[in-house]
Write a protein that holds these residues in place. Sequence first.
Motif, PDB file in Angstrom:
ATOM      1  N   GLU A   1       0.823  -1.210   0.000  1.00  0.00           N
ATOM      2  CA  GLU A   1       0.000   0.000   0.000  1.00  0.00           C
ATOM      3  C   GLU A   1       0.859   1.263   0.000  1.00  0.00           C
ATOM      4  OE1 GLU A   1      -3.169   0.264   2.956  1.00  0.00           O
ATOM      5  OE2 GLU A   1      -3.082  -1.936   3.041  1.00  0.00           O
ATOM      6  N   HIS A   2       0.365   2.287  -0.607  1.00  0.00           N
ATOM      7  CA  HIS A   2       0.988   3.620  -0.621  1.00  0.00           C
ATOM      8  C   HIS A   2       2.350   3.659  -1.308  1.00  0.00           C
ATOM      9  CE1 HIS A   2      -2.088   4.068   2.370  1.00  0.00           C
ATOM     10  NE2 HIS A   2      -1.415   3.382   3.251  1.00  0.00           N
ATOM     11  N   GLU A   3       2.883   2.512  -1.685  1.00  0.00           N
ATOM     12  CA  GLU A   3       4.268   2.556  -2.130  1.00  0.00           C
ATOM     13  C   GLU A   3       4.446   2.159  -3.578  1.00  0.00           C
ATOM     14  OE1 GLU A   3       7.339   1.103   0.270  1.00  0.00           O
ATOM     15  OE2 GLU A   3       6.276   1.434   2.152  1.00  0.00           O
ATOM     16  N   GLY A   4       3.500   1.393  -4.087  1.00  0.00           N
ATOM     17  CA  GLY A   4       3.638   0.943  -5.457  1.00  0.00           C
ATOM     18  C   GLY A   4       4.803   0.012  -5.662  1.00  0.00           C
ATOM     19  N   MET A   5       5.319  -0.571  -4.536  1.00  0.00           N
ATOM     20  CA  MET A   5       6.447  -1.486  -4.647  1.00  0.00           C
ATOM     21  C   MET A   5       5.924  -2.927  -4.566  1.00  0.00           C
ATOM     22  SD  MET A   5       9.348   0.339  -4.625  1.00  0.00           S
ATOM     23  CE  MET A   5      10.664  -0.329  -3.639  1.00  0.00           C
ATOM     24  N   VAL A   6       6.558  -3.804  -5.351  1.00  0.00           N
ATOM     25  CA  VAL A   6       6.170  -5.212  -5.332  1.00  0.00           C
ATOM     26  C   VAL A   6       7.288  -6.017  -4.664  1.00  0.00           C
ATOM     27  CG1 VAL A   6       5.507  -7.200  -6.719  1.00  0.00           C
ATOM     28  CG2 VAL A   6       5.000  -4.871  -7.524  1.00  0.00           C
ATOM     29  N   PRO A   7       6.979  -6.667  -3.540  1.00  0.00           N
ATOM     30  CA  PRO A   7       8.010  -7.513  -2.932  1.00  0.00           C
ATOM     31  C   PRO A   7       8.076  -8.859  -3.658  1.00  0.00           C
ATOM     32  CG  PRO A   7       6.257  -6.939  -1.356  1.00  0.00           C
ATOM     33  CD  PRO A   7       5.757  -6.629  -2.722  1.00  0.00           C
ATOM     34  N   ILE A   8       9.270  -9.219  -4.101  1.00  0.00           N
ATOM     35  CA  ILE A   8       9.486 -10.541  -4.682  1.00  0.00           C
ATOM     36  C   ILE A   8      10.345 -11.339  -3.699  1.00  0.00           C
ATOM     37  CG2 ILE A   8      10.580 -11.832  -6.557  1.00  0.00           C
ATOM     38  CD1 ILE A   8      10.006  -9.439  -8.359  1.00  0.00           C
ATOM     39  N   ILE A   9       9.851 -12.501  -3.334  1.00  0.00           N
ATOM     40  CA  ILE A   9      10.576 -13.350  -2.389  1.00  0.00           C
ATOM     41  C   ILE A   9      11.083 -14.570  -3.150  1.00  0.00           C
ATOM     42  CG2 ILE A   9      10.448 -14.551  -0.168  1.00  0.00           C
ATOM     43  CD1 ILE A   9       9.523 -11.537  -0.195  1.00  0.00           C
ATOM     44  N   MET A  10      12.341 -14.871  -3.028  1.00  0.00           N
ATOM     45  CA  MET A  10      12.897 -16.041  -3.704  1.00  0.00           C
ATOM     46  C   MET A  10      13.673 -16.903  -2.734  1.00  0.00           C
ATOM     47  SD  MET A  10      14.448 -14.421  -7.148  1.00  0.00           S
ATOM     48  CE  MET A  10      13.379 -14.046  -8.544  1.00  0.00           C
ATOM     49  N   LEU A  11      13.566 -18.213  -2.933  1.00  0.00           N
ATOM     50  CA  LEU A  11      14.470 -19.141  -2.267  1.00  0.00           C
ATOM     51  C   LEU A  11      15.368 -19.728  -3.354  1.00  0.00           C
ATOM     52  CD1 LEU A  11      12.044 -21.097   0.123  1.00  0.00           C
ATOM     53  CD2 LEU A  11      13.212 -18.914   0.494  1.00  0.00           C
ATOM     54  N   THR A  12      16.669 -19.709  -3.116  1.00  0.00           N
ATOM     55  CA  THR A  12      17.576 -20.230  -4.138  1.00  0.00           C
ATOM     56  C   THR A  12      18.148 -21.579  -3.718  1.00  0.00           C
ATOM     57  OG1 THR A  12      19.705 -19.435  -3.287  1.00  0.00           O
ATOM     58  CG2 THR A  12      18.332 -17.841  -4.461  1.00  0.00           C
ATOM     59  N   GLN A  13      18.726 -22.259  -4.686  1.00  0.00           N
ATOM     60  CA  GLN A  13      19.498 -23.446  -4.353  1.00  0.00           C
ATOM     61  C   GLN A  13      20.871 -23.015  -3.828  1.00  0.00           C
ATOM     62  OE1 GLN A  13      19.424 -26.080  -7.750  1.00  0.00           O
ATOM     63  NE2 GLN A  13      17.225 -26.464  -7.510  1.00  0.00           N
ATOM     64  N   ALA A  14      21.654 -23.973  -3.388  1.00  0.00           N
ATOM     65  CA  ALA A  14      22.953 -23.645  -2.793  1.00  0.00           C
ATOM     66  C   ALA A  14      23.905 -23.064  -3.825  1.00  0.00           C
ATOM     67  CB  ALA A  14      23.563 -24.901  -2.171  1.00  0.00           C
ATOM     68  N   VAL A  15      24.655 -22.045  -3.408  1.00  0.00           N
ATOM     69  CA  VAL A  15      25.608 -21.372  -4.289  1.00  0.00           C
ATOM     70  C   VAL A  15      26.700 -20.776  -3.393  1.00  0.00           C
ATOM     71  CG1 VAL A  15      24.223 -19.252  -4.223  1.00  0.00           C
ATOM     72  CG2 VAL A  15      25.866 -19.591  -6.064  1.00  0.00           C
ATOM     73  N   VAL A  16      27.884 -20.603  -3.945  1.00  0.00           N
ATOM     74  CA  VAL A  16      28.957 -20.009  -3.153  1.00  0.00           C
ATOM     75  C   VAL A  16      28.657 -18.513  -2.957  1.00  0.00           C
ATOM     76  CG1 VAL A  16      30.426 -19.598  -5.166  1.00  0.00           C
ATOM     77  CG2 VAL A  16      31.477 -19.862  -2.915  1.00  0.00           C
ATOM     78  N   GLU A  17      28.921 -18.023  -1.747  1.00  0.00           N
ATOM     79  CA  GLU A  17      28.465 -16.677  -1.370  1.00  0.00           C
ATOM     80  C   GLU A  17      28.987 -15.572  -2.299  1.00  0.00           C
ATOM     81  OE1 GLU A  17      26.939 -15.957   2.137  1.00  0.00           O
ATOM     82  OE2 GLU A  17      27.643 -13.931   2.496  1.00  0.00           O
ATOM     83  N   LYS A  18      30.199 -15.714  -2.794  1.00  0.00           N
ATOM     84  CA  LYS A  18      30.721 -14.627  -3.640  1.00  0.00           C
ATOM     85  C   LYS A  18      29.903 -14.466  -4.919  1.00  0.00           C
ATOM     86  CE  LYS A  18      34.435 -17.581  -5.363  1.00  0.00           C
ATOM     87  NZ  LYS A  18      35.829 -17.947  -5.144  1.00  0.00           N
TER      88      LYS A  18
END
Lengths: 437, 437
Positions: free
Chosen positions: B391-408
Motif C-alpha cells: 500500500e501507498h508505495e507501489g512497490m512489489v516484494p518478490i521473495i525467492m528461495l535459491t538453491q545452494a551457491v557459493v556466497e561470492k
Amino acid sequence: MQSVKIGILGLGTVGSGTVNVLTRNSREISRRAGRDIEIYRAADRDLDKPKGCDTSAINLTDDAFDIINDPEIQIVVELIGGTGVAKELVIKAIENGKHVVTANKALIAIHGNELFELAQEKGVTISFEAAVAGGIPIIKAMREGLAGNRIEWLAGIINGTGNFILTEMREKGRDFADVLAEAQALGYAEADPTFDIEGIDAAHKLTIMASIAFGIPLQFDKCYTEGISRIAQEDVLNANELGYRIKHLGIAKKTTAGVELRVHPTLIPQRRLLANVNGVMNAVVVKGDAVGPTLYYGAGAGSEATASAVVADIVDIVRALTTDPENRVPHLAFQPDALKDTPILPMSEVVTSYYLRIHTLDKPGVLADITRILSNEGINIEAILQKQPEEHEGMVPIIMLTQAVVEKNMDQAIAQIEALDTVPDSIMRIRMESLGG
Amino acid sequence: MQSVKIGILGLGTVGSGTVNVLTRNSREISRRAGRDIEIYRAADRDLDKPKGCDTSAINLTDDAFDIINDPEIQIVVELIGGTGVAKELVIKAIENGKHVVTANKALIAIHGNELFELAQEKGVTISFEAAVAGGIPIIKAMREGLAGNRIEWLAGIINGTGNFILTEMREKGRDFADVLAEAQALGYAEADPTFDIEGIDAAHKLTIMASIAFGIPLQFDKCYTEGISRIAQEDVLNANELGYRIKHLGIAKKTTAGVELRVHPTLIPQRRLLANVNGVMNAVVVKGDAVGPTLYYGAGAGSEATASAVVADIVDIVRALTTDPENRVPHLAFQPDALKDTPILPMSEVVTSYYLRIHTLDKPGVLADITRILSNEGINIEAILQKQPEEHEGMVPIIMLTQAVVEKNMDQAIAQIEALDTVPDSIMRIRMESLGG
C-alpha cells in the motif's frame, strides 16, 4: 604411549558398528583419548556368518572366554545382549580385573546392583551409555553434566519402534496393527514386538535412568509398564483436537512419598519439544532444580548410533585408566555407600491427570451419571468433548480431560462408570503430563 | 576424606547462583563427588552491595588476589566476566597451581589458546561448561559423549535474547524494535544490547564449540558475525508462509576446504526440532558421522541454570583430582599437540542457499531481469513468492528461495540486481540451512 587393547564380544549390529567407528575414526579417537585404542580380539559364536564390518585385521575367536581370560586385554566390550551368557562373561571379566563397556540394558536394569558391587570391589568400571537411548549421551549428561542438580523428574521417548508407530498413526491416520506390521517389515520391530510395544524395553532404560537421577538402587521389578497396543486411531485424533499428542513415555519422578517409575502412553501438550519428536528418534527431558528443564535428542538405536555411545565409554575408560578407583565417576552417579532405599510408589499412589474416552449409549442422563461418579471420587473435569454418535453403532463417545487425582480414586471411578448399563464398553484411560516447570 | 576448598571470584548473578546451588544441594553434590566441596572464600569488589545469596558462612574479601594466593584453595571459580582483571586473575591462579572453573565466554574465546597452554604446563584444568549455552551440558556432550564421532557440523540457538525477539516477532506479529525494548525492560538484554543482537555473544560461544568439535585452535577473530536487527516483520511472515522459521544461529561446519564459522539469521525448515525452540531457551544440534544428528536443549542463561554448569565443572575437577594430568580430558577435546591448523573459510567461500526479499517497482520485465542475473551467476531458484504491491508505495516484494551457491556469486548477483533502476532498495538476503542428515 602404549595402545590400550580391547576385546569385543559379539559382532552383530552394534558390534560391527563399533568396529566400523573405531576403525574409521581411529585418528580422531586417538587424538581425543591421548592413546591408541586397538581392537585386539573379537568373539562371535558364528564366525562363518558374514559380518557388517571388516574383520580381516582382527584376531577372531568363537569362544568369548578366550577374550575374558586374555591378560593383554584391559577393556571388554559386551555386545551379546540378554541376561544369560552375557552376565556370566561380564562377571568373569570383572573378576579378571577388566573394565567393561556394555550396551545391554536388560543386564544392567536387572543385574546392575550386583555387577556394580563386584566392579567396585575389583576397582574396575562398568560403562553402559549405549544401554539407554542409543547414541544420546544421556547417562553422561545426568551423571556428570547435571551433577549440581537435585533432579526432580525425567520423561523420555526411549523406544523408537513405539514412537514410529504413534507418529505414523497421527500423521497418516493409520491403525496400530497396520503400522506395526510395517515396522516389522522395516526391521524396526522384532518378530516378537512385545518388548517394544508393551514397554519392557523402555522400562529397562527408565530403571537405569531413574537410578542415576535419584541415586537409588536399580529396581526393574517395581517399574509400572503399560504398552501402546490399546491406543486407537480415535484417541490419537481426540488428543490432537484437544492440543495434545500421545507419546509412549518412560517417566521417573521424585515426590515426598517416594519415586514414581512408570512407562505408559501419555498425553503431552503439543507445544512441548518432546511432543515434536517424531519417527524412530528418541529424546529425554530431565528437570533439575537448578538448571530447569533440559532435553537430549538423537537416534535411540541403530548400528553406528549405538556404537557412538560404546566408543565414548571406551574413551572415558581410557582417559581414566590412571585415576584412583575411588575418584572415578560412580556407576550410578552417586557413591555406592550413599545410595539410599527410597521407596518406589505403587501405581495406585501416583497422582496424574487423565484423558478418558467413554463410549456410552445415546440416552439421556448418561453424562450426569458419569460426572456424579467422578465428582464423588473428588475428580474435577478440565475439558469435555462430546462427539457425534458413531455410525452404525448408536454409541456416543465422550472424551474428558480431568485434573490431577491419585490413581486409586480414578480406578474406583472407572469401575463404577463401567458398571453403568449405559456404558457397555470398557473405558480408555490415558494419563496426562504437562511436563512444565 | 578431606573436603575440597574452593574460592569464588564475583558474587553477581552467576556467583550468587553458584553459592545457592552448592549450599542447597550440598548433600547430593557430596554424594556424587565423593568428597565435600567447601566454599572456603569468596571475593566481590563491592561487599556492601546486597548479594543474591546468603554469605554469612563465607569468608569474604574485596580483593580477589587474596583467593588466588590462598594456599588452601584448590579450585578457583572465576565469575567476574570480561577480559580485563578476570584474565589476570585466571593466569595467576593457574601459575599458583589452582584449577579454574569459569563461565567467561569472552575470556575463553579470545584468550583460551594461551590459557590452556599455560594450564597444560602447570598440570591444572580450566573448565568452562558454563561459558556456552548456560546450563546445557553441551561441552561435555561434544568433548566426551560424542568422542567416537567425526563431528561434521553443529548449529545452535545460543543467545536467548535474540531468540526471544525472533519468537515474539513471529508469534505476536511485533516489530524488532518493540520487542527489543521489552527484552531490555525484562532484563534479558543489556542496556547496550549489541553483544546479543549483533551476534558477538553467540560468536564467542560458537568459537568455543567449533574448537571442541573439530580440534582446532580458538579463532574468534575469524568468526563471521551478522546480527538480527535488519530482520523485518515481513521476512518473518514470508519465512512462515514458505514453511520456514528465522533463527539466529551459530553454525560451524567442516568441509574439505576448511571450517565454516558463522553467526547469522538463518531460515530453517519449520519441522526441525530446532525451529521449535522458542523464547529465551537455547539449543544446539550436533551432527556426528556415527551418531547422526543430536540435539541439546535448555536454559542458556540465568543465575542457577548457569550455576548448574559451574557446579558440574567443580564436581568433574574434584572427581579427577587424583588423575594423572596427562590422562585428564583435554581442554579442547583433543590432545593439544594434536590440534591442527585447519583454515577458517572466509564468508565469500561459504556455500548456502538463500532467501531473498527484493522490493521492485511495479513494472513489466523486472522479474525477467532478476532471474537473468541470477542465472548468469549460476544461481537456481527453488521457490518464488510474488506478493501484492505494498500500500501507498507501489512497490512489489518478490521473495525467492535459491538453491545452494557459493556466497561470492550471490554477492555479485545482488550487486547487479541492486544496480537495476527497477530495484530502488537494498535487497534483504538471509541464508538458509536444511539442517538435514
